[in-house]
Design an enzyme around this catalytic site. Sequence first.
Site, mmCIF file in Angstrom:
data_model
loop_
_atom_site.group_PDB
_atom_site.id
_atom_site.type_symbol
_atom_site.label_atom_id
_atom_site.label_comp_id
_atom_site.label_asym_id
_atom_site.label_seq_id
_atom_site.Cartn_x
_atom_site.Cartn_y
_atom_site.Cartn_z
ATOM 1 N N ASP A 29 -8.326 14.104 22.339
ATOM 2 C CA ASP A 29 -9.548 13.452 22.807
ATOM 3 C C ASP A 29 -9.868 13.935 24.243
ATOM 4 O O ASP A 29 -9.034 13.767 25.149
ATOM 5 C CB ASP A 29 -9.279 11.926 22.793
ATOM 6 N N GLU A 79 0.024 28.113 49.275
ATOM 7 C CA GLU A 79 1.271 28.225 48.526
ATOM 8 C C GLU A 79 1.078 29.234 47.392
ATOM 9 O O GLU A 79 1.835 29.278 46.447
ATOM 10 C CB GLU A 79 1.727 26.870 47.998
ATOM 11 N N CYS A 111 1.254 21.530 49.042
ATOM 12 C CA CYS A 111 -0.141 21.168 49.370
ATOM 13 C C CYS A 111 -0.302 20.592 50.771
ATOM 14 O O CYS A 111 -1.427 20.294 51.187
ATOM 15 C CB CYS A 111 -0.672 20.154 48.364
ATOM 16 N N THR A 152 -4.713 20.543 34.973
ATOM 17 C CA THR A 152 -4.892 20.266 36.409
ATOM 18 C C THR A 152 -4.880 21.559 37.231
ATOM 19 O O THR A 152 -4.544 21.545 38.400
ATOM 20 C CB THR A 152 -3.826 19.269 36.935
ATOM 21 N N HIS A 233 -4.756 13.279 48.875
ATOM 22 C CA HIS A 233 -4.536 14.583 48.243
ATOM 23 C C HIS A 233 -4.902 14.433 46.765
ATOM 24 O O HIS A 233 -4.524 13.452 46.116
ATOM 25 C CB HIS A 233 -3.075 15.029 48.407
ATOM 26 N N LYS A 242 -4.744 5.627 41.682
ATOM 27 C CA LYS A 242 -3.418 4.990 41.659
ATOM 28 C C LYS A 242 -2.927 4.774 43.103
ATOM 29 O O LYS A 242 -2.378 3.726 43.444
ATOM 30 C CB LYS A 242 -2.402 5.875 40.922
ATOM 31 N N SER A 309 4.335 18.583 47.597
ATOM 32 C CA SER A 309 5.555 18.391 46.823
ATOM 33 C C SER A 309 6.752 19.013 47.522
ATOM 34 O O SER A 309 6.621 19.986 48.267
ATOM 35 C CB SER A 309 5.391 19.033 45.445
HETATM 36 P P1 HMG Z 1 0.405 13.825 30.746
HETATM 37 O O1 HMG Z 1 1.812 13.364 30.838
HETATM 38 O O2 HMG Z 1 0.046 14.741 29.640
HETATM 39 O O3 HMG Z 1 -0.602 12.624 30.735
HETATM 40 O O4 HMG Z 1 -0.034 14.527 32.102
HETATM 41 P P2 HMG Z 1 -0.381 11.103 30.251
HETATM 42 O O5 HMG Z 1 0.039 11.088 28.836
HETATM 43 O O6 HMG Z 1 0.425 10.353 31.282
HETATM 44 O O7 HMG Z 1 -1.901 10.650 30.330
HETATM 45 C C1 HMG Z 1 -2.544 10.635 31.561
HETATM 46 C C2 HMG Z 1 -3.428 9.383 31.596
HETATM 47 O O8 HMG Z 1 -4.447 9.549 30.609
HETATM 48 C C3 HMG Z 1 -2.677 8.080 31.245
HETATM 49 O O9 HMG Z 1 -3.215 7.072 32.070
HETATM 50 C C4 HMG Z 1 -3.108 7.824 29.801
HETATM 51 O O10 HMG Z 1 -3.066 6.457 29.452
HETATM 52 C C5 HMG Z 1 -4.524 8.358 29.830
HETATM 53 P P3 HMG Z 1 -2.275 6.366 33.175
HETATM 54 O O11 HMG Z 1 -1.161 5.726 32.438
HETATM 55 O O12 HMG Z 1 -1.766 7.495 34.068
HETATM 56 O O13 HMG Z 1 -3.181 5.440 33.918
HETATM 57 N N1 HMG Z 1 -5.053 8.730 28.496
HETATM 58 C C6 HMG Z 1 -6.334 8.496 28.118
HETATM 59 N N2 HMG Z 1 -7.362 7.920 28.753
HETATM 60 C C7 HMG Z 1 -8.562 7.847 28.090
HETATM 61 N N3 HMG Z 1 -8.733 8.319 26.819
HETATM 62 C C8 HMG Z 1 -7.711 8.896 26.159
HETATM 63 C C9 HMG Z 1 -6.451 9.015 26.808
HETATM 64 N N4 HMG Z 1 -5.238 9.542 26.456
HETATM 65 C C10 HMG Z 1 -4.409 9.354 27.502
HETATM 66 N N5 HMG Z 1 -7.906 9.367 24.930
HETATM 67 C C11 HMG Z 1 0.643 14.659 34.425
HETATM 68 C C12 HMG Z 1 -0.107 13.863 33.371
HETATM 69 C C13 HMG Z 1 0.341 14.109 35.797
HETATM 70 C C14 HMG Z 1 2.138 14.555 34.144
HETATM 71 C C15 HMG Z 1 0.201 16.142 34.327
HETATM 72 O O14 HMG Z 1 -1.178 16.258 34.529
HETATM 73 C C16 HMG Z 1 0.930 17.048 35.287
HETATM 74 O O15 HMG Z 1 2.094 17.411 35.106
HETATM 75 N N6 HMG Z 1 0.218 17.518 36.392
HETATM 76 C C17 HMG Z 1 0.777 18.396 37.377
HETATM 77 C C18 HMG Z 1 1.608 17.634 38.406
HETATM 78 C C19 HMG Z 1 0.763 16.767 39.307
HETATM 79 O O16 HMG Z 1 -0.429 16.985 39.461
HETATM 80 N N7 HMG Z 1 1.408 15.788 39.974
HETATM 81 C C20 HMG Z 1 0.714 14.909 40.876
HETATM 82 C C21 HMG Z 1 1.601 14.426 42.025
HETATM 83 S S1 HMG Z 1 2.406 15.786 42.840
HETATM 84 C C22 HMG Z 1 1.157 16.500 43.842
HETATM 85 O O17 HMG Z 1 0.134 15.935 44.009
HETATM 86 C C23 HMG Z 1 1.438 17.837 44.427
HETATM 87 C C24 HMG Z 1 0.777 19.037 43.761
HETATM 88 O O18 HMG Z 1 -0.609 19.079 44.097
HETATM 89 C C25 HMG Z 1 1.497 20.334 44.156
HETATM 90 C C26 HMG Z 1 1.765 20.609 45.634
HETATM 91 O O19 HMG Z 1 2.037 19.761 46.470
HETATM 92 O O20 HMG Z 1 1.768 21.814 45.948
HETATM 93 C C27 HMG Z 1 0.848 18.949 42.242
#
Ligand code: HMG
Length: 388
Positions: A29, A79, A111, A152, A233, A242, A309
């Site tokens: 979806d 990075e 970041c 992302t 960020h 969140k 991170s």
């Molecule tokens: P995931 O595990 O596939 O997602 O990826 P999920 O299953 O947790 O779903 C995400 C949300 O969508 C959930 O909501 C679901 O309920 C919802 P939440 O529980 O979070 O409120 N959902 C829906 N909503 C509406 N309709 C639907 C539906 N289905 C599900 N049909 C994850 C999520 C963050 C793990 C992934 O995107 C990821 O690995 N991203 C990369 C890491 C990242 O961005 N981390 C963020 C913190 S670290 C950071 O910010 C540093 C960074 O920028 C790097 C740096 O510093 O250099 C990453």
Amino acid sequence: MSVGIDEVSFYTSGQFLDLKTLAQHQGIDPNKYYDGIGQEKMAMPSLDEDIVTLAANAALPIVERVGRDAIAGLLFATETGIDQSKAAGVYVHRLLGLNSNSRVVELKQACYSATAAIQMACAMVARQPARPILVIASDVARYDLQSPGEATQGCGAVAMLISDNPRILEIAPEVGNHTEDVMDFWRPNYRSNALVDGKYSTKIYLKSLKRSWENFTEQSSVTYADIDYFCYHLPFGKMAQKAHSQLARVNKSGQTPEQLEQQIEPTLLYNRAIGNSYTASMYIGLCSLLENSSQDLSAKRIGLFSYGSGCVAEFFTGVVQPGYQAALHQQKHQRLLRERTELSYEEYLKLYHYANPTDGGHHELPEQTQGNFRLAAISEHKREYIAR
Ligand code: HMG
């Protein structure tokens, strides 16, 4: 003395993948991406674009206004380094024709490093007020295909002129920091895609926010209630929601969900259409706030939470300056986003799988970008950039 952001300009690639296309291909979806993570599109660099061309394109309007000799130094945060030794900023220095009597260096801490660059630039300007510093943050966010991080991805660069008596945002000297050795997201030198423990990374992000805020309140008399808007960020939009809910809870703010949303919503608009741009992400969010808020933000205090991170985090604030609207590049930014081309899934995959040649031969790159600067060739292991 007053020091901070005098001008801010960003740039991103002219092509994007809509996340509904990704969702369709994955058989899920699209609302998981649109609502669940709060993202709509992700920018993909063309073959003749990289952090150098994105950065030079972002900074050009600033340099054209202040003049090439006005800039005393260039701090380049990334990075997505293209070289283990030479700073990407040195290429940008030539492309922009900056004065040779200036200092250039590259900074890295995921970041976070653009924030370190800004704090360093503020300290340099406080020492020599007549010598503004150009800070550029530029990144290409890449994750493995079919991994949770894939949706992302994104790319972008933001250039900020740090000066005395800034026209846009006076940055307060008090900051709160949190540093902790964790493996939530990293990229070993031999990999072109980041490795990430996605769920853990979001937990560490929130923990770092709480710790940085606690440290900030020890350093500053500014309270939660003194802050009008919050820039977080932005790895994806939902992360800011969140984060802001948590900060409000920690401070027992008693705000309604609508009040909380109003304090962050204008910061999310540009990133929703660009994706993660790592170091540039929070500052593109700041542009989004300044350029999309329906309110006059003069004298409003902005809270900024920078997270890298690994991890290093910082909470700090700034006050928007009267008349800031005249210093913005709103029309240029909105035209850039409006005039992009949408990629098919097959075109996205082709770009994703392209790898720069490493054989030392002469390789011309196809002319794809619409920007003023492009990576024209890689020859004898040297990147050849040209201005148009
Ligand atoms: P995931 O595990 O596939 O997602 O990826 P999920 O299953 O947790 O779903 C995400 C949300 O969508 C959930 O909501 C679901 O309920 C919802 P939440 O529980 O979070 O409120 N959902 C829906 N909503 C509406 N309709 C639907 C539906 N289905 C599900 N049909 C994850 C999520 C963050 C793990 C992934 O995107 C990821 O690995 N991203 C990369 C890491 C990242 O961005 N981390 C963020 C913190 S670290 C950071 O910010 C540093 C960074 O920028 C790097 C740096 O510093 O250099 C990453």
